[in-house]
Every structure is written in C-alpha cells, then in structure tokens.
Design a protein around this motif. Structure first.
Motif, PDB file in Angstrom:
ATOM      1  N   LYS A  62       0.811  -1.221   0.000  1.00 33.52           N
ATOM      2  CA  LYS A  62       0.000   0.000   0.000  1.00 33.52           C
ATOM      3  C   LYS A  62       0.848   1.276   0.000  1.00 33.52           C
ATOM      4  N   ASN A  63       2.017   1.210  -0.601  1.00 30.18           N
ATOM      5  CA  ASN A  63       2.874   2.384  -0.716  1.00 30.18           C
ATOM      6  C   ASN A  63       2.415   3.220  -1.909  1.00 30.18           C
ATOM      7  N   VAL A  64       2.034   4.480  -1.662  1.00 32.34           N
ATOM      8  CA  VAL A  64       1.509   5.339  -2.736  1.00 32.34           C
ATOM      9  C   VAL A  64       2.597   5.668  -3.759  1.00 32.34           C
ATOM     10  N   LEU A  65       3.777   6.005  -3.272  1.00 30.69           N
ATOM     11  CA  LEU A  65       4.869   6.335  -4.188  1.00 30.69           C
ATOM     12  C   LEU A  65       5.217   5.147  -5.076  1.00 30.69           C
ATOM     13  N   GLY A  66       4.978   3.936  -4.576  1.00 23.84           N
ATOM     14  CA  GLY A  66       5.260   2.743  -5.364  1.00 23.84           C
ATOM     15  C   GLY A  66       4.456   2.689  -6.657  1.00 23.84           C
ATOM     16  N   ILE A  67       3.247   3.255  -6.668  1.00 21.44           N
ATOM     17  CA  ILE A  67       2.427   3.287  -7.894  1.00 21.44           C
ATOM     18  C   ILE A  67       3.159   4.060  -8.986  1.00 21.44           C
ATOM     19  N   TYR A  68       3.665   5.246  -8.636  1.00 22.65           N
ATOM     20  CA  TYR A  68       4.364   6.068  -9.630  1.00 22.65           C
ATOM     21  C   TYR A  68       5.678   5.418 -10.058  1.00 22.65           C
ATOM     22  N   LEU A  69       6.414   4.853  -9.105  1.00 24.49           N
ATOM     23  CA  LEU A  69       7.696   4.247  -9.442  1.00 24.49           C
ATOM     24  C   LEU A  69       7.520   2.987 -10.284  1.00 24.49           C
ATOM     25  N   LEU A  70       6.495   2.191  -9.989  1.00 21.97           N
ATOM     26  CA  LEU A  70       6.226   1.008 -10.803  1.00 21.97           C
ATOM     27  C   LEU A  70       5.825   1.417 -12.220  1.00 21.97           C
ATOM     28  N   SER A  71       4.963   2.420 -12.322  1.00 23.63           N
ATOM     29  CA  SER A  71       4.543   2.907 -13.647  1.00 23.63           C
ATOM     30  C   SER A  71       5.727   3.479 -14.415  1.00 23.63           C
ATOM     31  N   LEU A  72       6.608   4.183 -13.708  1.00 20.61           N
ATOM     32  CA  LEU A  72       7.798   4.749 -14.343  1.00 20.61           C
ATOM     33  C   LEU A  72       8.715   3.649 -14.866  1.00 20.61           C
ATOM     34  N   SER A  73       8.867   2.581 -14.093  1.00 22.84           N
ATOM     35  CA  SER A  73       9.727   1.474 -14.513  1.00 22.84           C
ATOM     36  C   SER A  73       9.154   0.766 -15.736  1.00 22.84           C
ATOM     37  N   ILE A  74       7.845   0.541 -15.742  1.00 22.30           N
ATOM     38  CA  ILE A  74       7.201  -0.102 -16.898  1.00 22.30           C
ATOM     39  C   ILE A  74       7.341   0.787 -18.135  1.00 22.30           C
ATOM     40  N   CYS A  75       7.135   2.069 -17.950  1.00 19.76           N
ATOM     41  CA  CYS A  75       7.251   3.027 -19.053  1.00 19.76           C
ATOM     42  C   CYS A  75       8.668   3.043 -19.610  1.00 19.76           C
ATOM     43  N   ASP A  76       9.659   3.130 -18.732  1.00 23.05           N
ATOM     44  CA  ASP A  76      11.052   3.153 -19.182  1.00 23.05           C
ATOM     45  C   ASP A  76      11.446   1.845 -19.859  1.00 23.05           C
ATOM     46  N   PHE A  77      10.961   0.731 -19.329  1.00 25.68           N
ATOM     47  CA  PHE A  77      11.270  -0.567 -19.924  1.00 25.68           C
ATOM     48  C   PHE A  77      10.698  -0.652 -21.346  1.00 25.68           C
ATOM     49  N   SER A 138      -1.397  15.605   4.507  1.00 24.82           N
ATOM     50  CA  SER A 138      -1.536  14.745   3.327  1.00 24.82           C
ATOM     51  C   SER A 138      -1.910  13.306   3.659  1.00 24.82           C
ATOM     52  N   ARG A 139      -2.097  13.011   4.918  1.00 29.51           N
ATOM     53  CA  ARG A 139      -2.376  11.619   5.289  1.00 29.51           C
ATOM     54  C   ARG A 139      -3.659  11.090   4.647  1.00 29.51           C
ATOM     55  N   GLY A 140      -4.639  11.927   4.502  1.00 31.88           N
ATOM     56  CA  GLY A 140      -5.894  11.476   3.901  1.00 31.88           C
ATOM     57  C   GLY A 140      -5.958  11.690   2.410  1.00 31.88           C
ATOM     58  N   LEU A 141      -4.944  12.362   1.852  1.00 33.84           N
ATOM     59  CA  LEU A 141      -4.969  12.692   0.432  1.00 33.84           C
ATOM     60  C   LEU A 141      -4.152  11.721  -0.412  1.00 33.84           C
ATOM     61  N   ARG A 142      -3.072  11.213   0.135  1.00 32.53           N
ATOM     62  CA  ARG A 142      -2.189  10.332  -0.618  1.00 32.53           C
ATOM     63  C   ARG A 142      -2.757   8.912  -0.600  1.00 32.53           C
ATOM     64  N   ARG A 143      -3.478   8.594  -1.668  1.00 31.77           N
ATOM     65  CA  ARG A 143      -4.130   7.296  -1.793  1.00 31.77           C
ATOM     66  C   ARG A 143      -3.637   6.598  -3.063  1.00 31.77           C
ATOM     67  N   GLN A 144      -3.565   5.271  -2.997  1.00 32.31           N
ATOM     68  CA  GLN A 144      -3.152   4.520  -4.181  1.00 32.31           C
ATOM     69  C   GLN A 144      -4.152   4.670  -5.323  1.00 32.31           C
ATOM     70  N   ARG A 145      -5.429   4.756  -5.000  1.00 36.22           N
ATOM     71  CA  ARG A 145      -6.437   4.907  -6.050  1.00 36.22           C
ATOM     72  C   ARG A 145      -6.246   6.211  -6.805  1.00 36.22           C
ATOM     73  N   LEU A 146      -5.963   7.299  -6.074  1.00 38.06           N
ATOM     74  CA  LEU A 146      -5.727   8.585  -6.725  1.00 38.06           C
ATOM     75  C   LEU A 146      -4.468   8.527  -7.588  1.00 38.06           C
ATOM     76  N   ALA A 147      -3.415   7.906  -7.077  1.00 36.10           N
ATOM     77  CA  ALA A 147      -2.173   7.783  -7.852  1.00 36.10           C
ATOM     78  C   ALA A 147      -2.403   6.975  -9.122  1.00 36.10           C
ATOM     79  N   THR A 148      -3.212   5.934  -9.036  1.00 28.06           N
ATOM     80  CA  THR A 148      -3.517   5.125 -10.217  1.00 28.06           C
ATOM     81  C   THR A 148      -4.298   5.930 -11.247  1.00 28.06           C
ATOM     82  N   LEU A 149      -5.278   6.712 -10.793  1.00 27.80           N
ATOM     83  CA  LEU A 149      -6.065   7.541 -11.703  1.00 27.80           C
ATOM     84  C   LEU A 149      -5.199   8.593 -12.391  1.00 27.80           C
ATOM     85  N   VAL A 150      -4.293   9.203 -11.629  1.00 30.33           N
ATOM     86  CA  VAL A 150      -3.392  10.206 -12.205  1.00 30.33           C
ATOM     87  C   VAL A 150      -2.507   9.574 -13.273  1.00 30.33           C
ATOM     88  N   THR A 151      -1.966   8.394 -12.976  1.00 28.33           N
ATOM     89  CA  THR A 151      -1.096   7.701 -13.931  1.00 28.33           C
ATOM     90  C   THR A 151      -1.846   7.342 -15.208  1.00 28.33           C
TER      91      THR A 151
END
Length: 360
Positions: A62-77, A138-151
């Motif tokens: 449930k790491n929010v930053l992990g969503i962006y980093l995983l997406s970045l890795s897939i994109c770069d690959f 930011s505790r209530g704002l940083r959500r994995q669902r929001l990060a996924t939607l942004v990505t």
C-alpha cells in the motif's frame, strides 16, 4: 569500412522563390548513437526489470509512491524496447528496413513513453513534496487509487496527443530513401507541435522539479530530527534529479525550440544551416534522452529506504536459502558417509568364518 551516407534533401524556402538542395550527414552520428543505445540497453533493461519487481512489492504494501515508481519502470522498460530497432536503423545509414506501420508504431511508442516518463517524474517529485512538506495534512490525500487515476490520465492524454504520428508523412518509410521520422521542412503544424513539446513537455516539468525539490530541501534543512548524513542524502538526490533532467532532456528540447523559432526567419533556411550544423547534434541529443530510462531506477528506486529494506530482505532470504540448501547437502553427505563407514565396520560372511573366537 562503412560507406559514408549522404543524401540530397530538397528544402523549399517560405517565400517560394528559392528551391535549395541540402546535404544531410546521416553517417556522422552512427558510432556515437550505436554505442550509446547499446550501453543504455545493457544497463537499463536489467535495472528496470529489478525495479519493477521491487516496486511491485511496495505497491502490495500500500505504498503510494510505489504506484508512480512502478509505472515509471514499466514506461522506461517499454521505451528501451524500441532502441534495438533504432540501433539497426542508425547503423544502416538511416534507412528503415521494415514497413511504414512498424516505423509509426516504433516512433509512437518511443515519443509517447518519453513524455509519459517525464510527467511521471513530476508525479514522483510532487508526491515526495506533499509527503515531506505537508506530512500531517496529506495523510488522507495520498491514496493509491488517486495515484492510479493520475497515472492512467497521463497515459491517455499523452497517447492521444501523439496520435498524429500515424498520419505524419515523416512516418511513411515506404517511399523515397526509407527514412523514419527524420526532421524535414518545418511547417506551421510542426512548429506549433515543437513549441508545445518545449513548453508542456520540458519547461513546465522542469519548473515543477525545481520547485518541489527546492521545497523538500528547505524543509529537510530546517528539520531537527534528521542527522547530517540524512540531510546530505536528500540534498544530493534533489540536485541529481534536476541535473539529470536537464542533461537528458534539455539539449533535445532546446534544439526543438531553435527549429520552431527558425521557422519565422526563412533566410536562415537558405544556407542549409540545420543540415550542416544542427542535424547531428539533434540526433545525438535525442539519443541522450534515453539515458534517463537507465538511470531512473538507480536514482529514484535505490534511494528509497523502503526499497533498501526490500533489497536487504531479498538478499538475506537468498543467502538463508543458500545456507539451508548447503547444510542439507552436507547433512545428506554426512549421513551417507556414516552409513558407509558403518557398513565397512560390519563383518562379511567370509570374515565371520575366519575370525578366531575370543575368550569370554
């Protein structure tokens, strides 16, 4: 010896009074780009594969930053997977050996993933900025669902923005000398596209990276709960993020801006200035942008404390399993040796017959 490849390209100046033939040095960038693409592939592919696995573990936690980093890795690959085709193309004297559709698909994946990567870098910096500067709010704002939607939104917008690639004549590799997305005569449409790529794809992300990393650095400096070595680590990461972005994407987008500005001054096209002086720096600057995909895993992922824990856990698990297998093997060998020794100590039937009985 590789034959020097030159081509005569017809360039029509805007006033329509001059029809000039320019010579483009297609062979000057062959060795630098082939070496660059090869090194980036050797480093980037395994680094991004490892990063995808490590960041996937973070997403499961449930790491929010992990969503962006995983997406970045897939994109770069995905971005790096296009480099073998560009390497073959450049090494062959800028002649595309496959179909026009293959050229358009490769160009689409290349440029789309470049800008998706740029915007994801901004997301990573913004998320770190919010987590550091507004840790409580930011505790209530940083959500994995929001990060996924942004990505997903970034992928859709950038993908639609590059859809014209399939209708550009630069992607038609079936005619002429089979060039694939080589810079041609500037038009109003191409000039507007270059302005948009410079402003939205480079300048705005650069401003975001500078603002967020500067704010993170200022907040960390003012913190009394961090050790000096931790502050130095944050400072080095903030500086490295901005410098890497400038080195990888700065030269290419500055040349795009120069080409856009040159469109408004037709007399600069009369002496083949771009073909003589700018073409080779242009192609090499485009190659420099690929370095970002190889360094991102090292810069972002390996600098994360959570990733460090994952790496230590994986290494510890690997050595534990290796030690257990070794002990199991040694134990099996020891048991076999003991069994053999025991069997050697037992008398055979012939030995029983010749053995002299001992008195009681």
């Amino acid at each position: 010896m590789h034959e020097r490849t030159m081509t005569q390209t017809s360039v029509t100046v805007m006033n329509g009074n001059v029809n000039l033939t320019c010579t483009t040095p297609y062979d000057e960038d062959r060795i630098p780009l082939v070496v660059l693409y090869s090194v980036v592939l050797i480093v980037g592919l395994p680094a991004n594969l490892a990063t995808m696995y490590l960041t996937y573990l973070q997403v499961r936690r449930k790491n929010v930053l992990g969503i962006y980093l995983l997406s970045l890795s897939i994109c770069d690959f995905t971005y790096l997977l296009t480099l073998p085709t560009w390497t073959i193309y450049v090494n062959g004297g800028h002649r595309w050996p496959w179909s026009s559709l293959a050229c358009q698909m490769t160009g689409y994946v290349f440029f789309t993933n470049m800008y998706i990567s740029i915007f994801l870098l901004c997301c990573v910096s913004i998320d770190r900025y919010v987590a550091v500067v507004y840790a409580v709010e930011s505790r209530g704002l940083r959500r994995q669902r929001l990060a996924t939607l942004v990505t997903l939104s970034i992928c859709v917008v950038v993908g639609l923005g590059h859809a014209p690639v399939f209708s550009m004549r630069e992607g038609n590799a079936a005619i002429g000398e089979r060039r694939c997305f080589e810079p041609s005569q500037s038009t109003a449409t191409i000039t507007g596209f270059n302005y948009a790529r410079f402003c939205l794809g480079f300048f705005a992300p650069l401003a975001v990276l500078i603002f967020t990393n500067r704010a993170i650095l200022a907040n960390v400096r003012a913190s009394t709960g961090l050790r000096p070595c931790q502050k130095d680590k944050v400072r080095l990461l903030a500086v490295a993020v901005v410098l890497l972005f400038l080195i990888c994407f700065g030269p290419y987008h500055i040349i795009l801006l120069m080409r856009a500005v040159t469109y408004h001054f037709p007399h600069l096209q009369e002496d083949c200035h771009f073909e003589r002086c700018v073409y080779t720096p242009y192609t090499i600057s485009l190659g420099l942008s690929t370095i970002n995909s190889a360094i991102n895993p090292i810069l972002y992922v390996l600098s994360s404390d959570n990733i460090h824990k994952e790496i230590r856990s994986c290494v510890a698990g690997f050595w534990t399993r290796t030690a257990l297998r070794q002990r199991s093997t040694e134990s099996s060998q020891h048991k076999m040796q003991n069994s053999k020794n025991s069997s050697d100590m037992l008398p055979t039937q012939d030995q029983d017959k010749t053995r002299t009985p001992t008195p009681c």
